[in-house]
Design an enzyme around this catalytic site. Structure first.
Site, PDB file in Angstrom:
ATOM      1  N   ASN A 108       0.708  -1.315   0.089  1.00  0.00           N
ATOM      2  CA  ASN A 108      -0.150   0.013  -0.166  1.00  0.00           C
ATOM      3  C   ASN A 108       1.012   0.969  -0.109  1.00  0.00           C
ATOM      4  O   ASN A 108       2.016   1.283   0.776  1.00  0.00           O
ATOM      5  CB  ASN A 108      -0.345   0.064   0.902  1.00  0.00           C
ATOM      6  N   PHE A 110      -1.338   4.369   0.607  1.00  0.00           N
ATOM      7  CA  PHE A 110      -2.469   5.254   0.787  1.00  0.00           C
ATOM      8  C   PHE A 110      -1.832   6.828   1.530  1.00  0.00           C
ATOM      9  O   PHE A 110      -2.491   6.960   0.855  1.00  0.00           O
ATOM     10  CB  PHE A 110      -2.797   4.806   2.362  1.00  0.00           C
ATOM     11  N   PHE A 112      -1.361   8.375   4.349  1.00  0.00           N
ATOM     12  CA  PHE A 112      -1.620   8.674   5.568  1.00  0.00           C
ATOM     13  C   PHE A 112      -3.715   9.261   5.554  1.00  0.00           C
ATOM     14  O   PHE A 112      -3.896  10.613   5.682  1.00  0.00           O
ATOM     15  CB  PHE A 112      -1.720   9.435   6.076  1.00  0.00           C
ATOM     16  N   SER A 171       5.478   4.950   8.755  1.00  0.00           N
ATOM     17  CA  SER A 171       4.951   4.304   7.855  1.00  0.00           C
ATOM     18  C   SER A 171       5.554   4.882   6.361  1.00  0.00           C
ATOM     19  O   SER A 171       6.766   6.324   6.876  1.00  0.00           O
ATOM     20  CB  SER A 171       3.464   5.639   8.051  1.00  0.00           C
ATOM     21  N   ASN A 173       5.436   5.644   3.877  1.00  0.00           N
ATOM     22  CA  ASN A 173       4.525   6.557   2.397  1.00  0.00           C
ATOM     23  C   ASN A 173       3.901   8.247   2.133  1.00  0.00           C
ATOM     24  O   ASN A 173       3.323   8.530   1.753  1.00  0.00           O
ATOM     25  CB  ASN A 173       2.861   5.716   2.392  1.00  0.00           C
ATOM     26  N   THR A 174       4.975   8.577   3.934  1.00  0.00           N
ATOM     27  CA  THR A 174       5.393   9.942   3.766  1.00  0.00           C
ATOM     28  C   THR A 174       6.426  10.284   4.173  1.00  0.00           C
ATOM     29  O   THR A 174       7.110  10.031   4.343  1.00  0.00           O
ATOM     30  CB  THR A 174       3.958  10.383   5.390  1.00  0.00           C
ATOM     31  N   LYS A 209       5.226   2.843  17.509  1.00  0.00           N
ATOM     32  CA  LYS A 209       5.554   2.639  15.886  1.00  0.00           C
ATOM     33  C   LYS A 209       6.523   2.200  14.941  1.00  0.00           C
ATOM     34  O   LYS A 209       6.674   3.455  14.741  1.00  0.00           O
ATOM     35  CB  LYS A 209       4.812   1.811  15.413  1.00  0.00           C
ATOM     36  N   ASN A 238       6.118  -1.809  11.417  1.00  0.00           N
ATOM     37  CA  ASN A 238       5.848  -1.141  10.674  1.00  0.00           C
ATOM     38  C   ASN A 238       5.118  -2.001   9.200  1.00  0.00           C
ATOM     39  O   ASN A 238       6.357  -3.176   8.858  1.00  0.00           O
ATOM     40  CB  ASN A 238       5.317   0.438  10.361  1.00  0.00           C
ATOM     41  N   THR A 239       5.182  -1.716   7.757  1.00  0.00           N
ATOM     42  CA  THR A 239       5.257  -2.685   6.806  1.00  0.00           C
ATOM     43  C   THR A 239       6.998  -2.106   5.959  1.00  0.00           C
ATOM     44  O   THR A 239       7.654  -1.072   6.090  1.00  0.00           O
ATOM     45  CB  THR A 239       4.482  -1.275   5.424  1.00  0.00           C
TER      46      THR A 239
END
Length: 351
Positions: A108, A110, A112, A171, A173-174, A209, A238-239
């Site tokens: 993913n 995404f 956030f 994350s 993704n940011t 996390k 996390n991922t």
């Protein structure tokens, strides 16, 4: 059989559309739910949270806290929603969720996407509290001038309405969010969050996390900062950005990888953290859990509780109850009177 048919139908849709449909089905009461799963062996405490069982839902499934009530009846011992950011944001462009069926995984990016702290906090404020603790994953806006302050802002808005909170600096993704895992940045960020926590009428446990893609020195730094900051525990992990061993067609997509391929990497990080924290901080093991046996491994390596999410894509929401009941059987078979008795007993082989 009904769940298998439902999954087969959902897998005919785009993954993000299927995700939305599953939340709507839950909220509409279309999914049979088992209620609280517990036993004397399964009941445990983590950072003051009383859990009916140690199997939790990881953040990301219910981003906007729209299905908290049914999720609390789905067999989980605790539920984490979010991530929430101070202001609403749409996240990254679609497509941004990819199902890797052959690898039993997902990617993913995404970014956030969520309705913002005010909307999410309002939903959490009216929920009927019950025996299943509900927590919120705290995030930062992509265009924020002060991302570190964003975590404290979300906690200030939503903290009174949840049982725990998680600082998510892991994350992928940011852009540059993971830079906040460095010693100086993380210390300052957590100081602000803990100051906000102390100002709550009823202070709640705050977890940190972390990412799985950290070297030994980085893990040692994070453990040191976590111990000094006053956080209640660490969620690992996390991922991952790794793509090692994948065979699915979507393996090259950008984003964080979750699911079965993450199990070994995240479990090794968990083992290292267990040594570094020396039992002074409870750990929650996440990454690749899809069975009672895998949950048990996480506990033996050092986790006081576990979480999962991606495995539901392939096994359905009934997996929560299956893992909890299976874990009860494994604890009895191996001679453990409780979850706490088993924590860390099998760590050596993962170091």
């Amino acid at each position: 059989m009904i769940e298998a048919l439902g999954l087969a139908v959902l897998h005919r849709f785009d993954p993000e559309r299927a995700h939305g449909l599953s939340l709507k089905a839950l909220s509409a009461g279309l999914v049979p739910l088992p209620g609280v799963i517990t036993s004397d062996r399964l009941r445990t405490q983590v950072a003051g949270l009383v859990l009916s069982n140690p199997v939790g839902l990881a953040a990301g499934f219910d981003k906007n806290a729209t299905a908290v009530a049914p999720l609390s009846r789905a067999g989980f011992g605790f539920v984490e929603v979010g991530a929430a950011t101070p202001r609403p944001q749409p996240g990254n462009p679609q497509p941004r969720l990819f199902r890797l069926t052959e690898d039993r995984a997902a990617i993913n990016r995404f970014g956030f996407n969520n309705e913002g702290a005010e909307a999410i906090g309002a939903r959490l404020a009216v929920r009927k509290r019950g025996p299943v603790p509900v927590g919120l994953n705290l995030g930062a806006n992509k265009d924020s001038a002060d991302r570190a302050q964003d975590f404290a802002r979300v906690l200030a808005v939503c903290g009174p309405h949840v049982d725990f909170a998680t600082v998510n600096v892991s994350s992928p993704n940011t852009e540059k969010l993971r830079d906040l895992q460095g010693r100086a940045a993380l210390s300052a960020l957590l100081a602000g969050v803990m100051e906000t926590r102390a100002a709550l009428a009823q202070p709640i446990p705050v977890f940190l996390k972390i990412a799985p893609d950290l070297n030994a020195d980085e893990l040692a730094e994070i453990a040191e900062v976590a111990l000094a900051s006053g956080v209640a525990g660490i969620i690992a992990t996390n991922t991952t950005l790794s793509r090692e061993g994948l065979i699915s067609a979507s393996k090259g997509e950008m984003g964080g990888l979750s699911g079965a391929p993450l199990f070994e990497k995240s479990t090794r990080v968990l083992a290292q953290l267990s040594v570094l924290t020396q039992g002074k901080l409870p750990l929650i093991g996440v990454g690749g859990v899809s069975s009672a046996e895998e949950a048990f491994v996480k506990i033996l390596v050092g986790a006081s509780a576990v979480q999962f999410y991606t495995a539901m894509v392939f096994h359905g929401i009934s997996l929560a109850a299956k893992i909890a009941r299976g874990l009860d059987v494994l604890l009895e078979r191996e001679g453990y009177a409780s979850v706490a008795d088993a924590v860390g007993k099998g760590r050596a082989q993962w170091l």
